[in-house]
Structures are given as structure tokens and as C-alpha cells.
Design an enzyme around this catalytic site. Structure first.
Site, PDB file in Angstrom:
ATOM      1  N   GLU A   1       0.812  -1.213   0.000  1.00  0.00           N
ATOM      2  CA  GLU A   1       0.000   0.000   0.000  1.00  0.00           C
ATOM      3  C   GLU A   1       0.852   1.274   0.000  1.00  0.00           C
ATOM      4  OE1 GLU A   1      -2.879  -0.445   3.174  1.00  0.00           O
ATOM      5  OE2 GLU A   1      -4.108  -1.765   1.913  1.00  0.00           O
TER       6      GLU A   1
ATOM      7  N   GLY B   1      -7.585 -18.740  -4.555  1.00  0.00           N
ATOM      8  CA  GLY B   1      -8.884 -18.920  -3.919  1.00  0.00           C
ATOM      9  C   GLY B   1      -8.851 -18.780  -2.412  1.00  0.00           C
TER      10      GLY B   1
ATOM     11  N   ASN C   1      -6.114   0.498  -5.983  1.00  0.00           N
ATOM     12  CA  ASN C   1      -5.896  -0.934  -5.826  1.00  0.00           C
ATOM     13  C   ASN C   1      -6.906  -1.723  -6.662  1.00  0.00           C
ATOM     14  OD1 ASN C   1      -5.350  -3.525  -4.967  1.00  0.00           O
ATOM     15  ND2 ASN C   1      -5.282  -3.009  -2.790  1.00  0.00           N
TER      16      ASN C   1
ATOM     17  N   VAL D   1      -3.550 -11.711   1.673  1.00  0.00           N
ATOM     18  CA  VAL D   1      -3.018 -13.019   1.319  1.00  0.00           C
ATOM     19  C   VAL D   1      -1.653 -12.733   0.705  1.00  0.00           C
ATOM     20  CG1 VAL D   1      -3.286 -15.039  -0.174  1.00  0.00           C
ATOM     21  CG2 VAL D   1      -5.288 -14.044   0.960  1.00  0.00           C
TER      22      VAL D   1
ATOM     23  N   TYR E   1     -13.673  -7.165  -4.715  1.00  0.00           N
ATOM     24  CA  TYR E   1     -14.879  -6.758  -3.988  1.00  0.00           C
ATOM     25  C   TYR E   1     -16.075  -6.589  -4.918  1.00  0.00           C
ATOM     26  CZ  TYR E   1     -11.605  -5.908  -0.174  1.00  0.00           C
ATOM     27  OH  TYR E   1     -10.644  -6.053   0.799  1.00  0.00           O
TER      28      TYR E   1
END
Length: 155
Positions: A27, A95, A124, A87, A131
Site C-alpha cells: 500500500e 482462492g 488498488n 493473502v 470486492y
């Protein structure tokens, strides 16, 4: 794939902090992580724990986590706030993120929550696309505001 999703323990905190630093690098804000391991452990497992997390273990190594807590909205009531969701880079696209995210959704549904909220950086694209697969409502028009500990101490 030998994947296990479970509730985080205090013993997981050193590894979670490594992943928090990985997320901060991604980030573009590595200097913003100032929490110590002791502070982190106390906030999750001390006398008054304020956060909970699910970890994703692949072959007994933590490769992701979702950390959340209760946020109270005067408009909506109790909301599950997803603070961090990561992750590791080498496990993205497998997944694991979907399974971990849906575990948090289940927590929101089964807990005393009137919904679930989180933030995503506007640049991002991979996260936004993720999402969007869930038809998440991505708000615009709100700016984040806050004070650092040093700023608070100036008052």
C-alpha cells in the site's frame, strides 16, 4: 491444497505483524506501521481485547489473515469493520482470499452486526475487482481523517 482457516491466537502475532508489514509495503506506506508486537498482542489478547482475526494456513504456514473488530455507527448500529485483509503475494489467485473473506462475511452474518464495512485504496484495482465480484458498495466522497499519537499529544 492443505488449507486451514482458524481463529488467530497470540502465538500467531509475530507472523501477522510480518504480513502487516507486507501489506504496508504493497500500500506504499511501510513507514506507517508503528505498532509494536507487545501492543499488537495486548490489543488482541490482553485484558480488553479489541480485535479478532481469522488466519489462513497453507501447509501449517500462515499465508493470509483477516483482522476485524466491532465499529459502532450512529446511523447503522454495530458493524463488523474489516481492518486488514491480506493473502501473501505468492498465494494470490489460489482462492484463499475468497475463502478467508467469506469466513468474515459468515462472522458478520452470525454475529450481532448490522453489516460489514472496510476500506480499499482507490488505485488498488485487484482488490476493487475482488470486492466487485461480491457486489460490494464502494463509496465515494468520504475522506479519511485522523491524528497521530504525536499530534494528539500536542493538544
Amino acid at each position: 491444497m492443505n488449507l486451514n482457516i482458524r481463529v488467530a491466537t497470540a502465538d500467531d502475532c509475530p507472523r501477522l505483524l510480518v504480513l502487516i508489514h507486507e501489506l504496508a509495503e504493497y500500500e506504499r506506506a511501510p513507514q506507517e506501521v508503528t505498532v509494536t508486537l507487545d501492543e499488537f498482542i495486548d490489543a488482541g489478547f490482553g485484558i480488553n481485547p479489541i480485535w479478532k482475526a481469522f488466519v489462513a494456513e497453507l501447509d501449517e504456514k500462515i499465508v493470509g489473515f483477516a483482522l476485524f473488530y466491532t465499529r459502532y455507527s450512529t446511523w447503522k448500529g454495530n458493524r463488523l469493520y474489516l481492518e486488514d485483509f491480506i493473502v501473501t503475494e505468492e498465494c494470490r489467485g489460489t482462492g484463499i482470499g475468497k475463502i478467508l473473506f467469506e469466513k468474515v462475511i459468515d462472522e458478520s452474518r452470525s454475529g450481532n452486526y448490522n453489516g460489514m464495512v472496510w476500506q480499499v485504496l482507490d488505485w488498488n484495482e485487484p482488490a476493487i475487482n475482488f470486492y466487485n465480484k461480491y457486489n460490494a458498495h464502494l463509496e465515494s466522497g468520504w475522506l479519511n481523517a485522523g491524528f497521530s499519537k504525536e499530534q494528539v499529544n500536542q493538544f
